[in-house]
Motif scaffolding. Structure first.
Motif, PDB file in Angstrom:
ATOM      1  N   GLU B 159       0.832  -1.202   0.000  1.00  0.00           N
ATOM      2  CA  GLU B 159       0.000   0.000   0.000  1.00  0.00           C
ATOM      3  C   GLU B 159       0.871   1.258   0.000  1.00  0.00           C
ATOM      4  O   GLU B 159       0.593   2.212  -0.733  1.00  0.00           O
ATOM      5  CB  GLU B 159      -0.901  -0.031   1.235  1.00  0.00           C
ATOM      6  CG  GLU B 159      -2.066   0.905   1.132  1.00  0.00           C
ATOM      7  CD  GLU B 159      -2.981   0.790   2.350  1.00  0.00           C
ATOM      8  OE1 GLU B 159      -2.941  -0.252   3.037  1.00  0.00           O
ATOM      9  OE2 GLU B 159      -3.710   1.762   2.611  1.00  0.00           O
ATOM     10  N   THR B 182      -7.758   2.191  -6.676  1.00  0.00           N
ATOM     11  CA  THR B 182      -8.414   2.039  -5.383  1.00  0.00           C
ATOM     12  C   THR B 182      -8.334   3.304  -4.544  1.00  0.00           C
ATOM     13  O   THR B 182      -7.337   4.015  -4.549  1.00  0.00           O
ATOM     14  CB  THR B 182      -7.772   0.907  -4.581  1.00  0.00           C
ATOM     15  OG1 THR B 182      -6.414   1.239  -4.337  1.00  0.00           O
ATOM     16  CG2 THR B 182      -7.865  -0.398  -5.318  1.00  0.00           C
ATOM     17  N   ARG B 187      -9.100   0.779   0.430  1.00  0.00           N
ATOM     18  CA  ARG B 187      -7.910   0.132   0.981  1.00  0.00           C
ATOM     19  C   ARG B 187      -8.099  -0.169   2.455  1.00  0.00           C
ATOM     20  O   ARG B 187      -7.667  -1.207   2.953  1.00  0.00           O
ATOM     21  CB  ARG B 187      -6.687   1.031   0.779  1.00  0.00           C
ATOM     22  CG  ARG B 187      -6.092   0.879  -0.610  1.00  0.00           C
ATOM     23  CD  ARG B 187      -4.993   1.896  -0.835  1.00  0.00           C
ATOM     24  NE  ARG B 187      -5.555   3.243  -0.959  1.00  0.00           N
ATOM     25  CZ  ARG B 187      -4.882   4.367  -0.749  1.00  0.00           C
ATOM     26  NH1 ARG B 187      -3.619   4.325  -0.402  1.00  0.00           N
ATOM     27  NH2 ARG B 187      -5.477   5.534  -0.894  1.00  0.00           N
TER      28      ARG B 187
END
Lengths: 207, 207
Positions: B159, B182, B187
């Motif tokens: 991430e 996203t 997330r």
DNA sequence: GCGTCATGCGAACACTGTACGCAGATCGCG
DNA sequence: CGCGATCTGCGTACAGTGTTCGCATGACGC
């Protein structure tokens, strides 16, 4: 300089190409690690000069992306079979790739799974199919896959960092094990334990 | 050159120190990322010269280890409460630290959880205590902790890499979300899903 | 007040990624 | 075959990197 027949075919040259460069880079990385990779040393191995590489590769950064994706190419995702064993095998294969090429771990935080090259995106798709085939609803399959990948990546990155540290320290693994450091066998057990628990947790919540 | 009273206390100087250097490095890293950190630029911020830093820090590598451990200092591990919520909170806190300092992800593969500084080793111990308190037998508590850490690290490193890529691309997150990338909210959901599944899997096998 | 030691720093070295422009090889087309 | 265009390798150069060494200047103990 005129190229006489003698000097001409002396080095068959075979010509530089992106593939050959990537292959040579993997070799160098496996042998000497990430920080040993410079455009000049890589070029020297292929006996050329650094600037020649730029005809086939835009950047050092781009080269690294290519090299990482090349490594992912070694990951094997079973096509069929009971989902838990298939997924577990894929996980083990991914771990094996990273341990075989520990420099992958060194750049994961920079390249990440973010820039996905063809190999990685292919493996992701095949992995996703496993979860879908297992009966996970489509959107949950994606979440389950990411969970499993998260576990494998995290566990393996730490392990690879550790292994590289071992290598740099110059001492043999056996020597260090005596001093209370984890052995390969124990790390395998650790990985397997976590993998089983993660898959158990995912199974619990399926369709 | 004589130092007149005027020039003397002009810069109170306060003297360089390892702590001040580490603090300035964190600031620089948060602002401009890992590749913007050079000994010279860091020194310039503290208005000194690069070579002065070497009186308080052996290496750039050592500096990075220090800086990473400093970041881990922000991780909060609850001391008591039901184990699943405590562990989950610790996991969320670790994720928050890495997302707040994405450069941590960039060096994880090199520094890893291998070289543990005081902060990290303290947090590990506290985390381990949570699992032991939950009734995991001692050796299994260690495995369970590593499983959970593996998940969080893997998930979060990916991430963070992604977030840094966003930052470099210059475009605002909102713009990219439209193009199918996203969002932060998604997330978060993804992380929570995996965390719950992992903890469920671990709970299944306890004491 | 003086010697000792810690600290800051200027200069230098070996090395990095990469832009630019020239030369020679290669290839398509007449 | 010949000739122009395009491709390929590379010498040179530049700005920047981590780090070492030795000198100077300040602070501190006696």
């Amino acid at each position: 300089m005129i190229s006489s027949v003698w000097t001409r075919e002396q080095r068959p040259r075979a010509g530089l190409s992106q593939d050959r460069i990537v292959a040579a880079a993997v070799e160098l990385l496996d042998a000497d690690g990430l920080e040993a990779l410079s455009m000049r040393t890589l070029a020297a191995r292929m006996d050329t000069k650094a600037t020649s590489l730029y005809r086939h590769v835009a950047n050092k950064d781009e080269l690294i992306e290519l090299v990482v994706d090349e490594a992912y190419g070694e990951m094997e995702v079973p096509a069929e079979g009971p989902w838990r064993t298939s997924v577990a095998d894929a996980a083990r294969s991914l771990r094996a790739v990273v341990l075989r090429h520990p420099w992958v771990a060194s750049v994961l935080g920079q390249v990440g799974l973010a820039e996905l090259g063809p190999n990685l995106s292919d493996r992701s798709a095949r992995l996703l199919a496993l979860f879908v085939g297992a009966g996970f609803p489509d959107d949950e399959a994606d979440l389950a896959m990411k969970t499993m990948l998260g576990y494998v990546v995290g566990m393996t990155v730490s392990e690879a960092a550790y292994v590289q540290l071992l290598a740099r320290s110059g001492q043999s693994e056996d020597e260090l094990v005596v001093r209370g450091v984890t052995s390969k066998a124990l790390r395998d057990k650790t990985f397997e334990y976590g993998l089983e628990r993660v898959l158990a947790g995912l199974g619990e919540g399926r369709s």
